[in-house]
Motif scaffolding. Structure first.
Motif, PDB file in Angstrom:
ATOM      1  N   GLU A  99       0.836  -1.199   0.000  1.00  0.00           N
ATOM      2  CA  GLU A  99       0.000   0.000   0.000  1.00  0.00           C
ATOM      3  C   GLU A  99       0.872   1.250   0.000  1.00  0.00           C
ATOM      4  O   GLU A  99       1.795   1.387   0.800  1.00  0.00           O
ATOM      5  N   GLY A 100       0.605   2.156  -0.943  1.00  0.00           N
ATOM      6  CA  GLY A 100       1.363   3.399  -1.053  1.00  0.00           C
ATOM      7  C   GLY A 100       2.536   3.339  -2.012  1.00  0.00           C
ATOM      8  O   GLY A 100       3.202   4.359  -2.245  1.00  0.00           O
ATOM      9  N   GLU A 101       2.821   2.167  -2.588  1.00  0.00           N
ATOM     10  CA  GLU A 101       3.942   2.031  -3.517  1.00  0.00           C
ATOM     11  C   GLU A 101       3.477   2.243  -4.959  1.00  0.00           C
ATOM     12  O   GLU A 101       2.319   1.987  -5.303  1.00  0.00           O
ATOM     13  N   VAL A 102       4.429   2.717  -5.804  1.00  0.00           N
ATOM     14  CA  VAL A 102       4.186   2.848  -7.241  1.00  0.00           C
ATOM     15  C   VAL A 102       4.980   1.807  -8.018  1.00  0.00           C
ATOM     16  O   VAL A 102       4.583   1.403  -9.115  1.00  0.00           O
ATOM     17  N   HIS A 103       6.109   1.407  -7.491  1.00  0.00           N
ATOM     18  CA  HIS A 103       6.905   0.295  -7.985  1.00  0.00           C
ATOM     19  C   HIS A 103       7.315  -0.534  -6.770  1.00  0.00           C
ATOM     20  O   HIS A 103       7.312  -0.021  -5.640  1.00  0.00           O
ATOM     21  N   PRO A 104       7.646  -1.807  -6.933  1.00  0.00           N
ATOM     22  CA  PRO A 104       8.060  -2.617  -5.789  1.00  0.00           C
ATOM     23  C   PRO A 104       9.198  -1.957  -5.013  1.00  0.00           C
ATOM     24  O   PRO A 104      10.279  -1.706  -5.552  1.00  0.00           O
ATOM     25  N   GLY A 105       8.935  -1.635  -3.756  1.00  0.00           N
ATOM     26  CA  GLY A 105       9.923  -0.996  -2.905  1.00  0.00           C
ATOM     27  C   GLY A 105      10.053   0.503  -3.089  1.00  0.00           C
ATOM     28  O   GLY A 105      10.896   1.113  -2.426  1.00  0.00           O
ATOM     29  N   GLN A 106       9.251   1.120  -3.912  1.00  0.00           N
ATOM     30  CA  GLN A 106       9.337   2.557  -4.174  1.00  0.00           C
ATOM     31  C   GLN A 106       8.007   3.222  -3.840  1.00  0.00           C
ATOM     32  O   GLN A 106       6.984   2.892  -4.413  1.00  0.00           O
ATOM     33  N   LYS A 107       8.045   4.171  -2.900  1.00  0.00           N
ATOM     34  CA  LYS A 107       6.846   4.893  -2.511  1.00  0.00           C
ATOM     35  C   LYS A 107       6.500   5.959  -3.556  1.00  0.00           C
ATOM     36  O   LYS A 107       7.367   6.475  -4.255  1.00  0.00           O
ATOM     37  N   GLY A 108       5.225   6.260  -3.647  1.00  0.00           N
ATOM     38  CA  GLY A 108       4.774   7.260  -4.599  1.00  0.00           C
ATOM     39  C   GLY A 108       5.070   8.671  -4.134  1.00  0.00           C
ATOM     40  O   GLY A 108       5.169   8.962  -2.941  1.00  0.00           O
ATOM     41  N   GLU A 109       5.248   9.571  -5.103  1.00  0.00           N
ATOM     42  CA  GLU A 109       5.521  10.974  -4.826  1.00  0.00           C
ATOM     43  C   GLU A 109       4.466  11.840  -5.502  1.00  0.00           C
ATOM     44  O   GLU A 109       3.992  11.531  -6.585  1.00  0.00           O
ATOM     45  N   GLY A 110       4.145  12.934  -4.843  1.00  0.00           N
ATOM     46  CA  GLY A 110       3.275  13.912  -5.467  1.00  0.00           C
ATOM     47  C   GLY A 110       1.947  13.324  -5.912  1.00  0.00           C
ATOM     48  O   GLY A 110       1.194  12.734  -5.132  1.00  0.00           O
TER      49      GLY A 110
END
Length: 859
Positions: free
Chosen positions: A392-403
């Motif tokens: 939850e909150g990721e855009v790629h595996p291990g990478q959190k979303g920004e903006g």
């Protein structure tokens, strides 16, 4: 000699039928002209037990049995049943006349065939909300390969269950209750009640799933302006609150429709089925005829929230999306331009810097990407082949979303997606529930159900390939359409997305109505079997035959699921309940196949116990790998209900497989005990209690003897409590049965776990000897005889029976326990303190003592 009995089962008899009855009874001696068309008849007035007048004809009469018929109504019933059976009528004209009278007062019900009765209803129940709302999202996260594995696992589970279900359904008619009836009649009332409740809860939560799916379609993609708490785009909390309110309203409306009449549900079911088929066809048409379209504003391969409204891309040119040039012109504020003010504010200090009055992005900048490349671009399916699971909150595996990047709103994994997808393969029992309305149920149920499973499996598998080969990964992972501005499946449809939106909405509501109609009837079937007393109130039916109280209860349970307000959260709960039900259907078929009971003769022959066992194992595996905690909850509920029904003592006897399994296990154990001599370490006290009965009320004259027996063996070994009724068995059969029931009640009162037996014998001494010699079976033979010292033996001369009994016990080499003053023995609830003195008596001393006692008594 042939017999015929005429039984009047109709209140309104025609004159022609009365003439026939007069001919049968009044004219027993036919004229020579009528001899060819008449027979010798016996008229029995009442089949319930009172014998009627005997009609004699020459030598062919039943005068020999007249006394027996008058004295023993049971024989009368037996003869009546035998006389009723006539494979070929002797007088065809007479039989045809009676049959015509019967048929004229009845109307034939129109029966359905395989397609209309099984295939299409099952197809409608299987295809549902998950296909339209979550299928693309599942493919986007699991990838094409693992999505195919998920579908194959779930479809194999339902296919194996359908094979087992077909075998059970073709072994007899399946009335209301469907899966509950199959399991309870094959595994017993304990399993039936436990799994029946779970299946009911699963069907009730299916109503919640369909209601929530319909509200999500309405608020997110059809009429977002109906939101009561603000914009639902990109705000799950607002969406969930709206779903609770609108879901409750929709559930109330569906409950009112079902309460008004099921016929309206059936009318709507046809419309919903057409909508489902049209929606599926439009998806295939759109994919096969689609061109490159749907440009979406992305960054680092991730779609941006509100891209369809705030960051628009120009139309596609030559199969490519054009990104607007960077400019500080105000006109670019609604485009996917690198210097869009909204983007600059969202990604300030994270994605770009100002150097020498120049805007420079640190890494990749916003760009327009193709959301639906179409099947022409082969690289799409290669890119979507692998999994892309996110927390939850990721855009790629291990990478959190920004903006404004569209991040995952829920955690996804292979196991979680199985639990979310599995409800889309349920509904396979729609055909078996309609067995009474089919022309040939034993043919239609297997063919229709298996054909529906194969058809839907093909649809799911091809949809995975088409979605993975024509839609970009970032668009597939847009769970609620926040970036593309709509439902992804609807964007693929041809000629218009409204075919999907309206069709999916109506089909979802129709499926909810079907589940809301079936769940109360399932609860009513459980209540009427009276397995769980506090559910008895739900067995009530209205004047129209509708389960009113069960419908109210179902609406309440479904409301609990609606308050969860999330399709992704309700789906795993639903999966556990259905998987438990399917598992026990497979267990029932495997058990019956292995036992080979005489009544197990299914017309469907393509089953085997190994397939059923594999289906049950697959159900258990899917349960625990998808959601182990929900699986434990479902198992705990099943165990609690099972133990409750077993504790109460299920009064229903359906000839189930568990009883057959117990008989097979007992037979095997008895044969094993016969193979060798019993070792000293395995010795257990096997008591044979000789209990005397009062001649008037047939109650034990010394009940404390049973109290002593219950304390003596402390629940170990075998106990047989026997009594003798003096007289002929034929004349004393009623007394024997009454004495046995009384003996059972007393044994239950003293908590004796064993068997009761009452024999009738012309002499008490002979009966006791036969009882001691013949009690037990195989290795379970009593080795110890318990009896009381005779009362007032000097006056009543009961010592002779006692002496003969002791001799028989010694001859059979059994241990003997004789109690004296047993009426003063403390009861089970009395606590005593002190010592117990035990004297060991050698056998020769016992013989000498008995001999001296006999000599003394003779003198």
């Amino acid at each position: 000699m042939s017999l015929k009995v005429y039984i009047n089962d109709s209140e309104d008899d025609s004159e022609e039928e009365d003439d026939i009855k007069r001919k049968l009874v009044v004219n027993p001696s036919p004229s020579p002209d009528e001899e060819s068309n008449t027979r010798q008849y016996v008229a029995i007035a009442d089949i319930a037990g009172e014998p009627g007048d005997l009609v004699n004809e020459g030598e062919g009469n039943l005068a020999l049995y007249e006394d027996e018929l008058r004295q023993k109504p049971r024989i009368s019933q037996l003869l009546t049943k035998l006389a009723i059976y006539e494979p070929v009528p002797t007088n065809p004209n007479e039989a045809a006349t009676i049959a015509g009278v019967r048929k004229s007062n009845t109307k034939k019900k129109v029966k359905m065939g395989t397609v209309m009765g099984v295939y299409l209803p099952t197809l409608q129940n299987i295809l549902g909300v998950i296909l339209f709302l979550r299928m693309t999202w599942i493919v986007g996260n699991a990838g094409v390969i693992q999505s195919l594995i998920i579908i194959l696992l779930c479809c194999c589970c339902t296919m194996l269950t359908a094979i087992s279900m077909s075998a059970i359904a073709t072994n007899g008619v399946v009335p209301a209750g469907g899966a509950y009836f199959m399991i309870s009649r094959n595994l017993g009332p304990e399993f039936g009640g436990a799994v029946g409740v779970l299946f009911y809860l699963g069907t009730s939560f299916a109503v919640s799933l369909y209601v929530l799916g319909a509200i999500e379609l309405l608020l997110k993609y059809i009429a977002p302006a109906m939101s009561l708490f603000g914009d639902v785009t990109g705000n799950p909390v607002v969406l969930y609150n709206n779903m609770r309110v609108y879901g409750t309203i929709l559930l109330l409306l569906l409950t009112i429709i079902v309460f008004v009449g099921v016929r309206y549900v059936n009318y709507f079911a046809t419309c919903a089925l057409v909508c489902v088929l049209v929606a599926v066809v439009s998806i295939y048409a759109g994919i096969l005829s689609s061109q490159t379209h749907l440009c979406v504003c992305t960054m680092d391969g991730v779609a941006l929230k509100g891209a369809s409204e705030n960051f628009k891309c120009p139309k596609i040119s030559n199969g490519k999306c054009l990104t607007p040039l960077a400019s500080f012109d105000q006109s670019v504020n609604s485009t996917c331009s690198p210097d869009n003010y909204a983007l600059l504010e969202a990604f300030q200090n994270t994605r770009f810097v100002y150097e020498n009055d120049t805007l420079e992005w640190k890494s990749s900048q916003p760009e327009c990407s193709i959301g639906i490349p179409g099947l022409s671009r082969t690289s799409t399916i290669v890119d979507n082949a692998g999994s892309h699971y996110l927390e939850e909150g990721e855009v790629h595996p291990g990478q959190k979303g920004e903006g404004l990047q569209l991040s995952a709103q829920v955690t996804s994994s292979f196991f979680i997606l199985i639990s979310i997808f599995f409800p889309s393969v349920t509904g396979i029992m729609a055909g078996s529930n309609r067995s009474g309305d089919l022309k040939d149920a034993q043919k239609s149920i297997p063919i229709g159900t298996i054909a529906a499973i194969l058809s839907t499996s093909l649809i799911y598998l091809t949809c995975v390939l088409f979605f993975g080969g024509s839609v970009a990964g970032f668009a597939l992972r847009d769970q609620f359409g926040d970036a593309i501005g709509g439902l992804m499946v609807a964007e693929l449809a041809w000629p218009t997305k409204w075919l999907i939106l309206i069709g999916a909405l109506l089909s979802t509501v129709g499926a909810g109505l079907q589940s809301l109609t079936g769940a109360p009837r399932l609860l009513q079937a459980i209540a009427r079997d009276n397995l769980i007393p506090f559910l008895k109130v739900f067995g009530y039916s209205s004047a129209q035959g509708e389960p009113t109280f069960a419908l109210i209860m179902t609406a309440f349970v479904s409301e609990l699921g609606v308050l969860i307000a999330s399709v992704d959260a309700v789906a795993p709960i639903l999966s556990m309940f259905f998987l438990m039900c399917y598992m026990f259907v497979n267990v029932a078929c495997a058990l019956q196949s292995l036992l080979q009971a005489p009544n197990w003769r299914p017309r469907f022959k393509y089953y085997h116990w190994t397939l059923s066992t594999a289906g049950a194992a697959l159900c258990v595996a899917i349960m625990f790998i998808s959601s182990w905690y929900f699986s434990l909850v479902a198992l705990v509920i099943a165990v609690v209900i099972y133990q409750y029904i077993a504790y109460r003592g299920a009064e229903k006897e359906w000839g189930d497989g568990m009883r057959g399994l117990s008989l097979q296990a007992a037979r095997y154990s008895l044969l094993q005990l016969e193979e060798g001599p019993l070792h000293t370490k395995n010795w257990r006290p096997q008591l044979l209690v000789l209990c005397k009965l009062h001649p008037t009320d047939l109650k034990p004259s010394q009940p404390k003897l049973l109290c002593f027996a219950s304390q003596l063996k402390a629940g170990k070994g075998l106990t047989m409590v026997t009594s003798i009724v003096e007289g002929n068995y034929v004349s004393k059969v009623a007394e024997v049965k009454a004495a046995k029931e009384t003996l059972k009640r007393v044994c239950d009162e003293y908590k004796i776990q064993g068997f009761c037996k009452v024999l009738a014998a012309p002499d008490i001494t002979i009966g006791l000897a036969q009882n001691i010699q013949g009690s037990g079976l195989g290795g379970l033979v009593p080795n110890t005889v318990l009896l009381a010292w005779p009362d007032a033996w000097r006056k009543k001369r009961s010592w002779q029976t006692f002496i003969e009994t002791v001799r028989v016990v010694m001859a059979t080499e059994k241990a003997l326990i004789v109690t004296k003053g047993i009426n003063w023995f403390p009861s089970n609830n009395e606590k005593c303190r002190g010592n117990i003195d035990i004297w060991w008596v050698v056998r020769i001393l016992v013989y000498s003592h008995v001999y001296k006692l006999q000599v003394y008594l003779n003198h």
